[in-house]
Design a protein around this motif. Sequence first.
Motif, PDB file in Angstrom:
ATOM      1  N   SER A 257       1.941   8.285  -1.760  1.00  0.00           N
ATOM      2  CA  SER A 257       2.240   9.035  -1.899  1.00  0.00           C
ATOM      3  C   SER A 257       1.580  10.190  -2.189  1.00  0.00           C
ATOM      4  O   SER A 257       1.670  11.349  -1.335  1.00  0.00           O
ATOM      5  N   GLU A 258       0.213  10.338  -1.651  1.00  0.00           N
ATOM      6  CA  GLU A 258      -0.752  10.576  -1.399  1.00  0.00           C
ATOM      7  C   GLU A 258      -2.068  10.745  -0.022  1.00  0.00           C
ATOM      8  O   GLU A 258      -2.599  11.192  -0.036  1.00  0.00           O
ATOM      9  N   TYR A 259      -1.469   9.815   0.788  1.00  0.00           N
ATOM     10  CA  TYR A 259      -1.723  10.347   1.860  1.00  0.00           C
ATOM     11  C   TYR A 259      -2.716  11.508   2.656  1.00  0.00           C
ATOM     12  O   TYR A 259      -3.213  11.988   3.031  1.00  0.00           O
ATOM     13  N   LYS A 260      -2.072  12.370   2.349  1.00  0.00           N
ATOM     14  CA  LYS A 260      -1.981  13.793   2.647  1.00  0.00           C
ATOM     15  C   LYS A 260      -3.362  14.314   1.999  1.00  0.00           C
ATOM     16  O   LYS A 260      -4.127  14.872   2.967  1.00  0.00           O
ATOM     17  N   GLU A 261      -3.974  14.027   1.014  1.00  0.00           N
ATOM     18  CA  GLU A 261      -4.222  14.305   0.111  1.00  0.00           C
ATOM     19  C   GLU A 261      -5.548  13.732   0.730  1.00  0.00           C
ATOM     20  O   GLU A 261      -6.799  14.428   0.732  1.00  0.00           O
TER      21      GLU A 261
ATOM     22  N   ASP B  50      -4.331  15.696  12.061  1.00  0.00           N
ATOM     23  CA  ASP B  50      -2.705  14.910  11.954  1.00  0.00           C
ATOM     24  C   ASP B  50      -3.458  13.127  12.603  1.00  0.00           C
ATOM     25  O   ASP B  50      -3.183  12.828  12.090  1.00  0.00           O
ATOM     26  N   MET B  51      -4.995  13.259  13.152  1.00  0.00           N
ATOM     27  CA  MET B  51      -5.226  11.928  13.580  1.00  0.00           C
ATOM     28  C   MET B  51      -5.377  10.952  11.577  1.00  0.00           C
ATOM     29  O   MET B  51      -5.215   9.859  12.552  1.00  0.00           O
ATOM     30  N   PHE B  52      -6.500  11.401  10.814  1.00  0.00           N
ATOM     31  CA  PHE B  52      -5.903  11.198   9.913  1.00  0.00           C
ATOM     32  C   PHE B  52      -5.224  11.163   9.299  1.00  0.00           C
ATOM     33  O   PHE B  52      -4.606  10.287   8.658  1.00  0.00           O
ATOM     34  N   ASN B  53      -3.856  12.093   8.692  1.00  0.00           N
ATOM     35  CA  ASN B  53      -2.770  11.956   8.356  1.00  0.00           C
ATOM     36  C   ASN B  53      -2.453  10.328   9.050  1.00  0.00           C
ATOM     37  O   ASN B  53      -1.873   9.454   7.416  1.00  0.00           O
ATOM     38  N   TYR B  54      -2.364  10.550   9.931  1.00  0.00           N
ATOM     39  CA  TYR B  54      -1.546   9.184  10.813  1.00  0.00           C
ATOM     40  C   TYR B  54      -2.711   7.567  10.314  1.00  0.00           C
ATOM     41  O   TYR B  54      -1.744   6.336   9.974  1.00  0.00           O
ATOM     42  N   ILE B  55      -4.027   7.751  10.503  1.00  0.00           N
ATOM     43  CA  ILE B  55      -4.413   6.546  10.238  1.00  0.00           C
ATOM     44  C   ILE B  55      -4.803   6.737   8.664  1.00  0.00           C
ATOM     45  O   ILE B  55      -4.920   5.122   8.043  1.00  0.00           O
ATOM     46  N   VAL B  56      -4.532   7.283   7.648  1.00  0.00           N
ATOM     47  CA  VAL B  56      -4.500   6.956   6.649  1.00  0.00           C
ATOM     48  C   VAL B  56      -3.078   7.266   6.378  1.00  0.00           C
ATOM     49  O   VAL B  56      -3.015   5.559   4.968  1.00  0.00           O
ATOM     50  N   ALA B  57      -2.226   6.838   6.364  1.00  0.00           N
ATOM     51  CA  ALA B  57      -1.168   6.238   6.637  1.00  0.00           C
ATOM     52  C   ALA B  57      -0.453   5.094   6.638  1.00  0.00           C
ATOM     53  O   ALA B  57      -0.009   4.385   6.125  1.00  0.00           O
ATOM     54  N   SER B  58      -1.189   4.353   7.321  1.00  0.00           N
ATOM     55  CA  SER B  58      -1.270   3.293   8.055  1.00  0.00           C
ATOM     56  C   SER B  58      -2.026   1.704   7.439  1.00  0.00           C
ATOM     57  O   SER B  58      -1.455   1.411   6.934  1.00  0.00           O
ATOM     58  N   HIS B  59      -3.390   2.664   6.522  1.00  0.00           N
ATOM     59  CA  HIS B  59      -4.282   1.746   5.678  1.00  0.00           C
ATOM     60  C   HIS B  59      -3.483   1.752   4.671  1.00  0.00           C
ATOM     61  O   HIS B  59      -3.128   0.565   3.819  1.00  0.00           O
TER      62      HIS B  59
ATOM     63  N   TYR C 265      -0.397   1.674   4.325  1.00  0.00           N
ATOM     64  CA  TYR C 265       0.961   0.942   4.548  1.00  0.00           C
ATOM     65  C   TYR C 265       0.531  -0.905   4.300  1.00  0.00           C
ATOM     66  O   TYR C 265       1.067  -2.078   3.848  1.00  0.00           O
ATOM     67  N   LYS C 266      -0.549  -1.133   5.320  1.00  0.00           N
ATOM     68  CA  LYS C 266      -1.173  -2.379   5.905  1.00  0.00           C
ATOM     69  C   LYS C 266      -2.576  -3.033   5.144  1.00  0.00           C
ATOM     70  O   LYS C 266      -2.966  -3.962   5.464  1.00  0.00           O
ATOM     71  N   GLY C 267      -3.098  -1.373   4.223  1.00  0.00           N
ATOM     72  CA  GLY C 267      -4.775  -2.029   4.499  1.00  0.00           C
ATOM     73  C   GLY C 267      -4.744  -1.438   3.038  1.00  0.00           C
ATOM     74  O   GLY C 267      -4.158  -1.977   2.361  1.00  0.00           O
ATOM     75  N   VAL C 268      -6.058  -0.826   2.265  1.00  0.00           N
ATOM     76  CA  VAL C 268      -6.571  -0.552   0.976  1.00  0.00           C
ATOM     77  C   VAL C 268      -6.903   1.124   1.235  1.00  0.00           C
ATOM     78  O   VAL C 268      -8.235   0.947   2.182  1.00  0.00           O
ATOM     79  N   VAL C 269      -6.754   1.909   0.886  1.00  0.00           N
ATOM     80  CA  VAL C 269      -7.138   3.304   0.879  1.00  0.00           C
ATOM     81  C   VAL C 269      -8.070   3.494  -0.463  1.00  0.00           C
ATOM     82  O   VAL C 269      -7.013   3.589  -1.681  1.00  0.00           O
ATOM     83  N   THR C 270      -9.011   3.819  -1.276  1.00  0.00           N
ATOM     84  CA  THR C 270      -9.646   4.158  -1.992  1.00  0.00           C
ATOM     85  C   THR C 270     -10.692   5.408  -2.045  1.00  0.00           C
ATOM     86  O   THR C 270     -10.641   6.083  -1.442  1.00  0.00           O
ATOM     87  N   THR C 271     -10.009   5.977  -3.640  1.00  0.00           N
ATOM     88  CA  THR C 271     -10.801   7.126  -3.313  1.00  0.00           C
ATOM     89  C   THR C 271     -11.700   7.444  -4.857  1.00  0.00           C
ATOM     90  O   THR C 271     -11.026   6.239  -5.785  1.00  0.00           O
ATOM     91  N   ILE C 272     -11.833   8.908  -5.168  1.00  0.00           N
ATOM     92  CA  ILE C 272     -12.896   8.736  -6.186  1.00  0.00           C
ATOM     93  C   ILE C 272     -13.037  10.190  -6.602  1.00  0.00           C
ATOM     94  O   ILE C 272     -13.166  10.687  -5.378  1.00  0.00           O
ATOM     95  N   GLY C 273     -12.870  10.913  -7.486  1.00  0.00           N
ATOM     96  CA  GLY C 273     -13.299  12.072  -7.661  1.00  0.00           C
ATOM     97  C   GLY C 273     -12.180  12.932  -7.793  1.00  0.00           C
ATOM     98  O   GLY C 273     -11.024  12.292  -8.054  1.00  0.00           O
TER      99      GLY C 273
ATOM    100  N   LEU D  48     -10.905   3.815   3.688  1.00  0.00           N
ATOM    101  CA  LEU D  48     -10.068   3.433   4.335  1.00  0.00           C
ATOM    102  C   LEU D  48     -10.504   1.979   4.802  1.00  0.00           C
ATOM    103  O   LEU D  48     -11.926   1.639   5.180  1.00  0.00           O
ATOM    104  N   TRP D  49      -9.906   0.642   4.522  1.00  0.00           N
ATOM    105  CA  TRP D  49     -10.123  -0.785   4.067  1.00  0.00           C
ATOM    106  C   TRP D  49      -9.528  -1.503   4.803  1.00  0.00           C
ATOM    107  O   TRP D  49      -8.555  -1.333   5.054  1.00  0.00           O
ATOM    108  N   MET D  50      -9.194  -2.475   5.870  1.00  0.00           N
ATOM    109  CA  MET D  50      -8.930  -3.541   6.117  1.00  0.00           C
ATOM    110  C   MET D  50      -9.083  -4.771   5.506  1.00  0.00           C
ATOM    111  O   MET D  50     -10.323  -4.927   5.992  1.00  0.00           O
TER     112      MET D  50
END
Length: 271
Positions: A33-37, A72-81, A83-91, A99-101
Amino acid sequence: MEHVSNCATLVATKKRSLVPEKWEDQVRVLGISEYKEAALSLAQAFATDELAQYLLDAEGVVDETKWRLHVDMFNYIVASHCYKGVVTTIGPDYEAVALWMPPGKDSDDWLTMLRSGMWRLYYQLSAEGRRRYYSELLPVLHQTKHEVMGDRDDDCYYLVYLGTKPSGQRRGYAKKLINQMAAKADLEGRAMYLESSSEKNNGYYQKFGFEIKRDVYLGAEAAAAAAGGHGHGPVKLTIMVREPRPMSLAHSIPIKLHSGFSHRSALASEK
């Protein structure tokens, strides 16, 4: 008494923010739900990156169109992570994103490509853009990781992207994102792997125990053209690996990332 009264008034009128205070200094895991940000933050962080520019300079379009494709490229890459990886953020506003696999995971399956929208990229890129991305970049990344990691290719933590947008730099955000996953990797006895597209970042990664293994280059044909005054120079990617370090459980605390994915994160002082 008047001075005391004025101070009390200032305290009482301090505005309350709806942004969770803990987001300022606490790493959290993002869902889809937060992949675009997160994607927009990474797009800003990599706006001047040589690799990003090399991939999009082949398009021959105006800057505004190139920027939208970059996002757009980052939208796709972040969304895929997500679903299948781990996306962490701070701030408070996704200032830094990683983006972690994790070991044993990848986002190359067709279902993930469909759900993330990555399939669209092939049709958005020009013929030369497709060549640079699908026939040059991806094979080089996959082959190099396999050669460097060997039997551990699918048994390491892969830092695919780490970026801090300009408004969040020099606040220690990237350090916390790396330290969190490094603590998990250490606890499991697993290595960490990354490709750095910025020479100045190599020394930064070395502070966390990453060691340079080799350099790979993209854009040999473009570099030849650049020698004649046209085209794009070669893009260097520095391959770095961090071997696991022994860690004392007495100085760690458990932090839950999400269901089925937790670790113990070492307590570290902020610089």
